[in-house]
Each structure stands twice: as C-alpha cells, then as structure tokens.
Design a protein around this motif. Structure first.
Motif, PDB file in Angstrom:
ATOM      1  N   GLY A 113     -79.491 -66.818  72.190  1.00 11.28           N
ATOM      2  CA  GLY A 113     -80.361 -66.109  73.400  1.00 11.28           C
ATOM      3  C   GLY A 113     -80.061 -66.594  74.566  1.00 11.28           C
ATOM      4  O   GLY A 113     -79.353 -67.814  74.508  1.00 11.28           O
ATOM      5  N   THR A 114     -81.294 -66.297  75.640  1.00 15.51           N
ATOM      6  CA  THR A 114     -80.946 -66.917  76.881  1.00 15.51           C
ATOM      7  C   THR A 114     -81.845 -68.624  76.997  1.00 15.51           C
ATOM      8  O   THR A 114     -81.881 -69.150  75.872  1.00 15.51           O
ATOM      9  N   GLU A 115     -80.436 -69.423  77.926  1.00 14.98           N
ATOM     10  CA  GLU A 115     -81.066 -70.995  77.907  1.00 14.98           C
ATOM     11  C   GLU A 115     -82.971 -70.420  78.512  1.00 14.98           C
ATOM     12  O   GLU A 115     -83.468 -71.984  78.421  1.00 14.98           O
ATOM     13  N   VAL A 116     -82.816 -69.488  79.881  1.00 13.69           N
ATOM     14  CA  VAL A 116     -83.980 -69.695  80.707  1.00 13.69           C
ATOM     15  C   VAL A 116     -84.167 -68.009  81.127  1.00 13.69           C
ATOM     16  O   VAL A 116     -83.219 -67.367  80.808  1.00 13.69           O
ATOM     17  N   PRO A 135     -84.032 -66.844  86.099  1.00 11.66           N
ATOM     18  CA  PRO A 135     -83.438 -68.253  86.220  1.00 11.66           C
ATOM     19  C   PRO A 135     -84.278 -68.295  87.852  1.00 11.66           C
ATOM     20  O   PRO A 135     -84.077 -69.599  88.217  1.00 11.66           O
ATOM     21  N   TYR A 136     -84.800 -67.347  88.212  1.00  8.72           N
ATOM     22  CA  TYR A 136     -85.367 -67.081  89.356  1.00  8.72           C
ATOM     23  C   TYR A 136     -86.701 -68.567  89.471  1.00  8.72           C
ATOM     24  O   TYR A 136     -86.228 -69.388  90.169  1.00  8.72           O
ATOM     25  N   GLY A 185     -85.040 -72.093  89.293  1.00  8.35           N
ATOM     26  CA  GLY A 185     -84.808 -72.247  90.404  1.00  8.35           C
ATOM     27  C   GLY A 185     -85.953 -73.124  90.997  1.00  8.35           C
ATOM     28  O   GLY A 185     -85.684 -73.944  92.335  1.00  8.35           O
ATOM     29  N   LEU A 186     -86.745 -72.589  90.923  1.00 12.79           N
ATOM     30  CA  LEU A 186     -88.515 -73.034  92.634  1.00 12.79           C
ATOM     31  C   LEU A 186     -88.665 -73.703  91.974  1.00 12.79           C
ATOM     32  O   LEU A 186     -89.278 -75.119  92.077  1.00 12.79           O
ATOM     33  N   SER A 187     -88.722 -74.565  90.264  1.00 16.34           N
ATOM     34  CA  SER A 187     -89.152 -75.920  89.646  1.00 16.34           C
ATOM     35  C   SER A 187     -88.249 -76.583  89.634  1.00 16.34           C
ATOM     36  O   SER A 187     -88.761 -78.461  89.486  1.00 16.34           O
TER      37      SER A 187
END
Length: 163
Positions: A41-44, A47-48, A51-53
């Motif tokens: 699966g995906t890591e996150v 992604p947006y 990036g904010l965190s």
C-alpha cells in the motif's frame, strides 16, 4: 515405409495460437494477482497533508534538541523469537526522568504490514521496559516515542539488525 507427415491445417494453426495466447494471458493474470496481493500500500494517504505536518515535525525536533535529553535504547532478541526493549531516559543534567509514557515500534523498512508495537512500562527510576513475541530476524526501524501530559516530547528512529 514411412508415413507422410500430417499437413498443417487452419484448425491446427488456430489451436496453436489459442494455446499460446492462453498461456501468456494466464501467466499475466497470475502475476498480476500475486503483485496486487503482496502490495503493502501507500506510505501516506495524502501527500498534501503530510507536507503540511512537516513544519510541525521540524518544530518538534528543534524543541526536542533544546531539551538535551539523553535517551538510550537497548533491544535484545531472545532464543524463542521474542524481543525485549529497554529505554533509559535522563534529562539534561543527567537525572533519570520518571512519569513519562514511552512506546516503541519495530517497523519493517520493506513492508509496513509487519510492524510490531512494543508497550513500555516504567520498570525503575527512568527505565522503561517492554517486550513483544515473534520478531523475525533482519533489519528493523526502531521508533521510540515519549509522551508527557498527552503531548509527544521525544521521538527517535534508528535502524537495528536483529539476529
């Protein structure tokens, strides 16, 4: 006397083509199913949002560095396949820190589905200990997080090799 070879007819050519493409398609479908079934699966998920965190993570790392705590971790794998994690936490003056809530995770770098949580309890003054069963040998990322009053005040990530 030898018999004459059988002639190559349109029906035979059609059967050869159908068999060839049937094998190719069958192998492709099998490989596709195996690839999808083993995809971690995906890591996150976003992604947006990650990036904010990122700025909050940088600020938390700067706050952690300013505290100058010394947190040492030792992990040992037992013969039955389990692992014991011990964390020793000291403040900037070298005094043991109590009352914190530490937690650990063993994360597989290659497959997030194999991650293991390690619950740590205070076993002595400034010493936190926990164990988990059935840890496979190999490379792991040891993630240690410390909380005080519901806020994360410490986080480290180190690559370890367990034999």
């Amino acid at each position: 006397m030898a018999s004459a070879p059988k002639p190559l007819t349109g029906t035979k050519v059609l059967a050869i083509l159908v068999a060839f493409f049937g094998v190719v398609i069958g192998v492709n479908v099998t490989m596709m199913k195996l690839a999808i079934a083993t995809l971690p699966g995906t890591e996150v998920d976003s992604p947006y949002a990650a990036g904010l965190s990122y700025d909050r993570e940088i600020s938390a790392a700067q706050d952690q560095a300013a505290r100058k705590w010394r947190v040492d971790a030792h992990i040992e794998r037992s013969t039955d396949g389990g692992a014991t994690l011990q964390v020793e936490a000291r403040d900037a003056s070298g005094q043991p820190m109590t009352g914190l809530k530490f937690g650990g995770r063993l994360e597989r770098p290659t497959d997030k589905r194999a991650d293991l949580a390690v619950e740590l309890a205070e076993a002595g003054v400034g010493i936190y200990r926990g164990s988990t069963a059935s840890v496979a040998p190999g490379q792991w990322d040891l993630v240690i997080e410390g909380d005080a009053r519901g806020e994360r005040v410490f986080m480290s990530r180190n690559r370890v090799i367990l034999n």
